[in-house]
Design a protein around this motif. Sequence first.
Motif, short mmCIF file in Angstrom:
data_model
loop_
_atom_site.label_atom_id
_atom_site.label_comp_id
_atom_site.label_asym_id
_atom_site.label_seq_id
_atom_site.Cartn_x
_atom_site.Cartn_y
_atom_site.Cartn_z
N ASP A 1 -29.02 38.09 26.77
CA ASP A 1 -30.13 37.14 26.85
C ASP A 1 -29.79 35.87 26.09
OD1 ASP A 1 -31.62 38.77 28.43
OD2 ASP A 1 -32.77 39.64 26.77
N ASN A 2 -29.16 36.06 24.93
CA ASN A 2 -28.80 34.89 24.15
C ASN A 2 -27.74 34.05 24.85
OD1 ASN A 2 -30.56 35.30 22.02
ND2 ASN A 2 -29.13 36.67 20.95
N GLU A 3 -26.73 34.74 25.45
CA GLU A 3 -25.68 34.00 26.13
C GLU A 3 -26.21 33.25 27.33
OE1 GLU A 3 -22.16 36.04 27.09
OE2 GLU A 3 -21.71 36.66 25.04
N ASP B 1 -20.99 25.74 35.79
CA ASP B 1 -19.64 25.82 36.36
C ASP B 1 -18.68 26.45 35.37
OD1 ASP B 1 -20.31 24.53 38.76
OD2 ASP B 1 -20.07 22.56 37.88
N ILE B 2 -18.86 26.12 34.10
CA ILE B 2 -17.96 26.66 33.08
C ILE B 2 -18.28 28.11 32.77
CG2 ILE B 2 -17.17 26.38 30.70
CD1 ILE B 2 -16.26 24.18 32.64
N VAL B 3 -19.55 28.40 32.55
CA VAL B 3 -19.96 29.75 32.14
C VAL B 3 -19.61 30.76 33.23
CG1 VAL B 3 -21.92 31.20 31.51
CG2 VAL B 3 -21.75 28.87 30.62
N PHE C 1 -14.45 26.96 15.43
CA PHE C 1 -15.14 26.04 16.34
C PHE C 1 -15.32 24.67 15.70
CE2 PHE C 1 -19.03 24.25 18.18
CZ PHE C 1 -18.65 24.24 19.50
N GLU C 2 -15.91 24.66 14.50
CA GLU C 2 -16.13 23.37 13.85
C GLU C 2 -14.81 22.64 13.59
OE1 GLU C 2 -18.03 25.95 13.32
OE2 GLU C 2 -19.97 25.07 13.84
N ALA C 3 -13.76 23.40 13.23
CA ALA C 3 -12.47 22.78 12.95
C ALA C 3 -11.91 22.10 14.19
CB ALA C 3 -11.48 23.84 12.43
N GLU C 4 -11.92 22.82 15.31
CA GLU C 4 -11.34 22.24 16.52
C GLU C 4 -12.18 21.08 17.03
OE1 GLU C 4 -9.30 24.17 19.46
OE2 GLU C 4 -9.15 26.11 18.49
N VAL C 5 -13.49 21.25 17.05
CA VAL C 5 -14.33 20.19 17.60
C VAL C 5 -14.26 18.95 16.73
CG1 VAL C 5 -16.69 19.51 18.10
CG2 VAL C 5 -15.88 21.76 18.80
N GLU C 6 -14.36 19.13 15.43
CA GLU C 6 -14.33 17.99 14.52
C GLU C 6 -13.02 17.21 14.66
OE1 GLU C 6 -15.54 15.31 11.63
OE2 GLU C 6 -16.69 16.86 12.69
N THR C 7 -11.93 17.96 14.88
CA THR C 7 -10.62 17.31 14.99
C THR C 7 -10.41 16.71 16.37
OG1 THR C 7 -9.69 18.84 13.38
CG2 THR C 7 -8.15 17.70 14.81
N GLU D 1 -26.80 30.26 21.07
CA GLU D 1 -27.02 30.95 19.79
C GLU D 1 -25.87 31.86 19.40
OE1 GLU D 1 -30.75 32.91 19.84
OE2 GLU D 1 -31.91 31.10 20.23
N VAL D 2 -25.17 32.44 20.39
CA VAL D 2 -24.13 33.42 20.04
C VAL D 2 -22.76 33.09 20.60
CG1 VAL D 2 -25.81 35.29 19.89
CG2 VAL D 2 -24.65 34.85 22.06
N CYS D 3 -22.65 32.10 21.45
CA CYS D 3 -21.39 31.86 22.13
C CYS D 3 -20.98 30.40 22.00
CB CYS D 3 -21.51 32.25 23.61
SG CYS D 3 -19.95 32.28 24.49
#
Length: 969
Positions: free
Chosen positions: A654-656, A674-676, A724-730, A749-751
């Motif tokens: 449900d969260n995904e 399209d991605i999911v 996640f934060e490391a890759e996105v921020e960079t 929330e979870v993915c």
Amino acid sequence: MAPLHRWLLHLAVAVAGLILPGVHAGAGDAASGDAGALLAAKAALSDQSGALSAWRARSSGDDLCRWPHVACAAGNTTVADGVVVGLYLGGLYLAGGFPVALCSLGSLRHLDMSSNDLTGPLPACLAGLQALETLNLASNNFSGELPAAYGGGFPSLAVLNLIQNLVSGAFPGFLANVTALQELLLAYNSFSPSSLPDNLGDLAALRVLFLANCSLTGNIPPSVGKLHNLVDLDLSSNNLTGEIPPSIVNLSSLVQIELFSNQLSGRIPAGLGGLKKLQQLDISMNHISGEIPEDMFTAPSLESVHMYQNNLTGRLPATVAAAARLTELMIFANQIEGPFPPEFGKNCPLQSLDVSDNRMSGQIPATLCAGGKLSQLLLLNNKFDGAIPAELGKCRSLMRVRLPCNRLSGPVPLEFWGLPHVYLLELRGNAFSGNVGAAIGRAANLSNLIIDNNRFTGVLPAELGNLTQLVVLSASDNSFTGTVPPSLASLLVLFLLDLSNNSLSGEIPRGIGELKNLTLLNLSNNHLSGSIPEELGGMDKMSTLDLSNNELSGQVPAQLQDLKLLGVLNLSYNKLTGHLPILFDTDQFRPSFLGNPGLCYGLCSRNGDSDSNRRARIQMAVAILTAAAGILLMSVAWFIYKYRSYNKRAVEVDNENSEWVLTSFHKVEFNERDIVNSLTENNLIGKGSSGMVYKAVVRPTGDTLAVKKLWANSMAASKKIDTFEAEVETLSKVRHKNIVKLFCCLTNEVCRLLVYEFMPNGSLGDFLHSAKAGILDWPARYKIALDAAEGLSYLHHDFVPAIIHRDVKSNNILLDADFRAKIADFGVAKSIGDGPATMSVIAGSCGYIAPEYAYTIHVTEKSDVYSFGVVMLELVTGKSPMSSDIGDKDLVAWTAINVEQNGAESVLDEKIAEHFKDEMCRVLRIALLCVKNLPNNRPSMRLVVKFLLDIKGENKPKAMKIAEAPPTT
């Protein structure tokens, strides 16, 4: 050392300094004072390797002249025996500041402390060493401005070598006052933009002036013409402007002129032909205009001329045909017009010729290979016409031939097809006719055969199957007839086969399915018939399959669904029939099957079926329903058994499926669904420490993307790294052609998902250490090394704040469809603020981790340099960092031992080294610089890029001058 002991040593040095200048001091006193100075210097240095362990106070009978790295006077009338005159401490892994105790060595003539880890400012007291002739401090980390006292001291100094340090401030123009200088070597420092001194010509004894990459601006002073003893002039890679001073033609001793990569303009000065000793001239990558002076090629010793990437016009001077020693002429990317002078190449040992991207015309001279040494012939993007001279068919030295995008015509000489050493033959975009000769089977070294967009006819010879090194075969847009040669199934390293837009007929050979490394197969727009071989489904590296516009019949093989990396599929406009495999029976793949009226999409009509076919389908349906009922009963039992875990997972699902937040960093033409929807097991293409990677083909563009689904929060938290934060921020801020592009991220929330550009050729590691090993020839590997180096250089030097990747390895260097390399996987990347990053965990992969991880938690960009050095060793040796065939050592240790014992050539990859040993050895030396034990002894990535560019194809004698400090006189 105890403080009192250290104080006593310094006192001894001070006393020695008072005694040494005295006229009554004896040889024993002087030697004793020198010993004290050396011991004080040792105490001030960090000597991790123990190189100076033999330096210690001994009984009066012993002699400091027996100490290692020390040279004393002997039998000299001007210096007493036993006095130190030479100190050779280069490459001993010494650290610390410059030991000022050495300033008291009053008779010192030669001081070499190069290639260490020395830091801090240089002392002014050095200028007081009246006897000093050679000062070599290259490849350290000395910083700050040079003391002004240097301009008023050093009465005997002949060689000053400070190459590759961190010296800053304005360029030290006061050094023009050190009139005894013969070699001034200040290249690759951090000077602030400043100009050369006007009185540079006062250094009348100067033989070598090496000031590359010194942030020089302004004009080259005319006084340079007074340096009549100058042998080597290198002002490359600066921002110099204005014209090349006409006075340069007065430098009668010049052997080498290096002015490349500046902002120079104006015309080339006339009179260079009068420089009798001139061998190498490189004025490339400037804004120089006008015609090439007629007399330039009359310089009798001229061997190498590089004038590419300028604005030169006019014709090649007729005198070039008489240049008796010319081996290299590189003038690509200019506006040169007209034909080659008659009989060009007849009178010289020409090896490399590149006139690409000009406006030249006329015929290719038959005399180009008269000297029997021509290896590179690059004439692309001009207006040459006529046929390839028959004489070039006898040029067995040729290795690299690129003649595309001209107006060449006629048949290719039969012998030309079979030249034994050619690895790249590119003839596309001309009007060549005739057949591909059977002699092609003798071209044993050929790896790239590119002959598309011509007028070739006849059948493709079966002898193509003899080319076991062939990686690319592109023969599209011709008029070939006959069948696709079954012998192509022997080309086990082939990764691109394009025979589209011809008149080929017959069936597709089933043996092509054995080409497991093939990534692109294009047979479209022919007259092929028969069925699509099921064996094509076993080509698991395939990213592009195009069989459109043929006469293929039968069903679409279900095995094609196994092509997990397939990004482009086109089977349209054939005579295919039957049901589509379930994976392809979607709107997403509908354009791939257009023009096949017999294909059945979804619940298609059955009106034309016979009664027997209908009964057979009913019987099949009954059987399927019976089996389904049994499966249903088992599923119910399974459902009851898994109820609790299912109930728990339901909350996660449900969260995904909850609302996604899409954050884009580039313009995108797809939505989150399209991605999911692509996150299925069939689309899984990789799994790593930070998550799983899927391939997604999105509507409506049909673009292929890579989607990384990161592990859940709890896993990331347990590693103390929020990937996640490391890759996105960079990556959201990075914009570079050699960095994998991050299109967007999706979160709920979870993915958490990261959407990258898709790299169809996978990783460099795969091409070096899997079944693909040997596919990449050396030119491809060199280009990959340069691409990756430029990507890392951007992260370290051009991105603000600078970024340390921290996991550089061959598996994190990805290759696009054209085998251009891009840096990927920033899961542990960190930005550098005011100081080095501090690690809470050891980042990196086994075999690539720099040795400083063992004793520090502070990471610098030099750790990335080490890892990249390992990657270069992989490219040169073909071995993985922890390969079983190198025993219990890692690749760095294995390479170092073998190079020391057996020479550099002993470690080269035998599969590709035959014709590239020199270039590979040069890259090997760069790699060994990068993997030096102490971080500060490694070059920066910006310098690595420059080293690699110096090697680029030209094989210049000066290419490794920076990596290996020039010899002193």
